[in-house]
Design an enzyme around this catalytic site. Structure first.
Site, PDB file in Angstrom:
ATOM      1  N   LYS A  51       0.804  -1.334  -0.053  1.00  0.00           N
ATOM      2  CA  LYS A  51      -0.094  -0.114   0.075  1.00  0.00           C
ATOM      3  C   LYS A  51       1.080   1.231   0.087  1.00  0.00           C
ATOM      4  CE  LYS A  51      -0.163  -0.544   4.888  1.00  0.00           C
ATOM      5  NZ  LYS A  51      -0.825  -1.132   6.076  1.00  0.00           N
ATOM      6  N   ARG A 149     -10.694  -0.373  14.354  1.00  0.00           N
ATOM      7  CA  ARG A 149     -10.754   0.288  13.007  1.00  0.00           C
ATOM      8  C   ARG A 149     -11.739  -0.405  12.198  1.00  0.00           C
ATOM      9  NH1 ARG A 149      -5.062   0.944  10.218  1.00  0.00           N
ATOM     10  NH2 ARG A 149      -5.427  -1.446   9.540  1.00  0.00           N
ATOM     11  N   HIS A 178      -5.771  -7.337  13.020  1.00  0.00           N
ATOM     12  CA  HIS A 178      -4.692  -6.444  13.073  1.00  0.00           C
ATOM     13  C   HIS A 178      -4.275  -5.934  14.543  1.00  0.00           C
ATOM     14  CE1 HIS A 178      -1.710  -4.052  11.098  1.00  0.00           C
ATOM     15  NE2 HIS A 178      -2.282  -3.014  11.307  1.00  0.00           N
ATOM     16  N   ARG A 230       1.614 -10.773   7.348  1.00  0.00           N
ATOM     17  CA  ARG A 230       1.550  -9.750   6.530  1.00  0.00           C
ATOM     18  C   ARG A 230       2.676  -8.528   6.990  1.00  0.00           C
ATOM     19  NH1 ARG A 230      -3.568  -9.851   8.810  1.00  0.00           N
ATOM     20  NH2 ARG A 230      -3.164  -7.717   9.965  1.00  0.00           N
ATOM     21  N   TYR A 274      14.045  31.945   3.740  1.00  0.00           N
ATOM     22  CA  TYR A 274      12.910  32.601   4.310  1.00  0.00           C
ATOM     23  C   TYR A 274      12.883  32.639   5.962  1.00  0.00           C
ATOM     24  CZ  TYR A 274      10.506  31.651  -0.208  1.00  0.00           C
ATOM     25  OH  TYR A 274      10.026  31.466  -1.556  1.00  0.00           O
ATOM     26  N   CYS A 321      12.641  25.591   1.626  1.00  0.00           N
ATOM     27  CA  CYS A 321      11.886  25.984   0.623  1.00  0.00           C
ATOM     28  C   CYS A 321      10.888  24.744   0.061  1.00  0.00           C
ATOM     29  CB  CYS A 321      12.440  26.699  -0.274  1.00  0.00           C
ATOM     30  SG  CYS A 321      13.801  28.107   0.476  1.00  0.00           S
ATOM     31  N   ASP A 323      11.017  24.061  -2.940  1.00  0.00           N
ATOM     32  CA  ASP A 323      11.957  23.274  -4.139  1.00  0.00           C
ATOM     33  C   ASP A 323      13.343  23.166  -3.788  1.00  0.00           C
ATOM     34  OD1 ASP A 323       9.479  23.522  -5.512  1.00  0.00           O
ATOM     35  OD2 ASP A 323      10.219  25.620  -6.036  1.00  0.00           O
TER      36      ASP A 323
HETATM   37  C1  LIG Z   1      -0.257  -1.785   6.915  1.00  0.00           C
HETATM   38  C2  LIG Z   1      -0.845  -3.039   7.340  1.00  0.00           C
HETATM   39  C3  LIG Z   1       0.039  -4.052   7.598  1.00  0.00           C
HETATM   40  C4  LIG Z   1       1.625  -4.065   7.551  1.00  0.00           C
HETATM   41  O1  LIG Z   1       2.051  -3.216   8.698  1.00  0.00           O
HETATM   42  P1  LIG Z   1       3.701  -3.391   9.239  1.00  0.00           P
HETATM   43  O2  LIG Z   1       3.653  -2.492  10.495  1.00  0.00           O
HETATM   44  O3  LIG Z   1       4.228  -2.332   7.867  1.00  0.00           O
HETATM   45  O4  LIG Z   1       4.213  -4.627   8.993  1.00  0.00           O
HETATM   46  C5  LIG Z   1      -0.455  -5.247   7.777  1.00  0.00           C
HETATM   47  N1  LIG Z   1      -1.697  -5.452   8.103  1.00  0.00           N
HETATM   48  C6  LIG Z   1      -2.646  -4.543   7.853  1.00  0.00           C
HETATM   49  C7  LIG Z   1      -3.991  -4.733   8.100  1.00  0.00           C
HETATM   50  C8  LIG Z   1      -2.131  -3.135   7.621  1.00  0.00           C
HETATM   51  O5  LIG Z   1      -3.061  -2.293   7.419  1.00  0.00           O
END
Ligand SMILES: *Cc1c(COP(=O)(O)O)cnc(C)c1O
Length: 380
Positions: A51, A149, A178, A230, A274, A321, A323
């Protein structure tokens, strides 16, 4: 040797010398990271979260590298990220983690994307849309275990599962949740969430893919691996915590570079940039670097960030800045065109992502995902 993949519309050249700033991604190191994790997780499936442009590394190139290596699944947060991967020829299963809108449902099916469901309302929506088409959605059911969430609480999840099982328009592939605190090994919620997940999955068929472990869990909780893991940040070699032996080969594959674009000598007591937030305490040499917050190199690094030029560290002075930014090189030499490293190694010096994140009072994730399309990515 270098290939620019994120196309910059007006510039067709694939040579990085055409750019003032760029990100380099070391795909060999990345694949080495994947292999290290693969070894650690045994027979569990490896789902790589890509992602947010693969944590800033470039979603398509990272997706392809993952596909060539030992990854079984990709995870994204949205429909558009999934489509981007499919359009670049990725054939791995792709799971869309984020909650979706009604308009996304048929697109998921058309692009062969698996997606998450955690409410009966959404399940009914999918059923209703797919019924006239006779198509099937591939689903991962998200269970609430403490992140609060997008998951469904365990009893609701059971109901949703029963509904999907009865409908001919679903194929339930997995059940997941998660962790909210996996980066803090001793946080009590980790054990609670793991136990909650373990209890919840008892009532589902054993042939589903159960998955829970993100990077922190992969490091700290081998019992959380289940059928799939994951890990995102860890796969990019960017986890901070002291690593056990099995993980010592994980290394960052991300560098941010620029080139000196201007040079001048400034006298004592001169304000720089600046707001004149920095004043020279003596006559000194100032190098200008053509990168700024408009590229994602954040303004909060004004007067605190550092860069590497000719293997030495120099402070960023004055306000950054949009750029450009200025660096005080003192009595040292720098020439227009000299390579500047803002993240990564040069000579014996290294500026880590964590060092930058700390100065910005944020986490590495936010720094990585902050660099925009003005900064091309090169892969080697
Ligand atoms: C982003 C995400 C992960 C990965 O998280 P890390 O901390 O980068 O390992 C795993 N599961 C879900 C649902 C996520 O949103």
């Amino acid at each position: 040797m270098f290939k620019n993949v994120l196309s910059v519309s007006s510039v067709k050249k694939s040579n990085k010398t055409h750019y003032s700033n760029w990100i380099e991604v070391d795909l060999a190191q990345f694949k080495c990271n994947l292999k290290t994790i693969r070894k650690k997780i045994g027979s569990a499936l490896y789902c790589l979260p890509v992602k947010a442009n693969a944590y800033g590394h470039g979603i398509c190139e990272i997706g392809k590298a993952a596909q060539e290596a030992c990854v079984d699944y990709l995870a994204v947060s949205s429909l558009s990220e999934g489509i981007q991967l499919r359009k670049s020829g990725i054939h791995l299963p792709i799971l869309v983690l984020g909650a979706f809108q009604e308009e996304h449902i048929l697109e998921f099916i058309d692009h062969d994307l698996e997606f998450s469901i955690s409410s009966l309302f959404k399940a009914e929506l999918v059923h209703r849309l797919l019924e006239p088409l006779g198509k099937k959605a591939s689903i991962h059911l998200e269970i609430e275990t403490g992140m609060n969430r997008t998951g469904a609480r365990a009893p609701t999840a059971r109901m949703i599962y029963a509904y999907m099982e009865k409908s001919p328009y679903f194929e339930v592939k997995g059940i997941y949740s998660h962790l909210a605190n996996s980066d803090v090994q001793n946080a009590p919620s980790n054990q609670k969430q793991q136990q909650f997940f373990l209890d919840a999955i008892q009532s589902y068929p054993k042939n589903l893919i159960f998955h829970l472990a993100n990077s922190g869990a992969l490091l700290h909780f081998p019992k959380s691996y289940h059928q799939m893991v994951r890990p995102g940040l860890l796969s990019f070699g960017l986890y901070t915590k002291p690593l056990e032996e099995a993980f010592k080969n994980l290394k960052s594959c991300f560098s941010l570079k620029s080139r000196v674009s201007y040079f001048k000598v400034v006298q004592k007591d001169q304000g720089i940039s600046y707001g004149h937030t920095h004043k020279t305490s003596k006559a000194t040499r100032i190098a200008t670097i053509p990168i700024g917050y408009g590229d994602g190199y954040r303004r909060s690094l004004s007067n605190t960030g550092e860069v590497l030029i000719r293997g030495q560290r120099f402070p960023i002075i004055g306000t950054i800045c949009m750029d450009q930014l200025m660096v005080d090189i003192g009595d040292n030499e720098a020439y227009v065109g000299d390579e500047v490293v803002l993240i990564g190694a040069q000579g014996n010096q290294v500026i880590t992502l964590h060092e930058l994140a700390e100065k910005m009072e944020t986490i590495p994730y936010e720094v990585l995902t902050g660099f925009n399309e003005r900064v091309p990515r090169f892969y080697y």
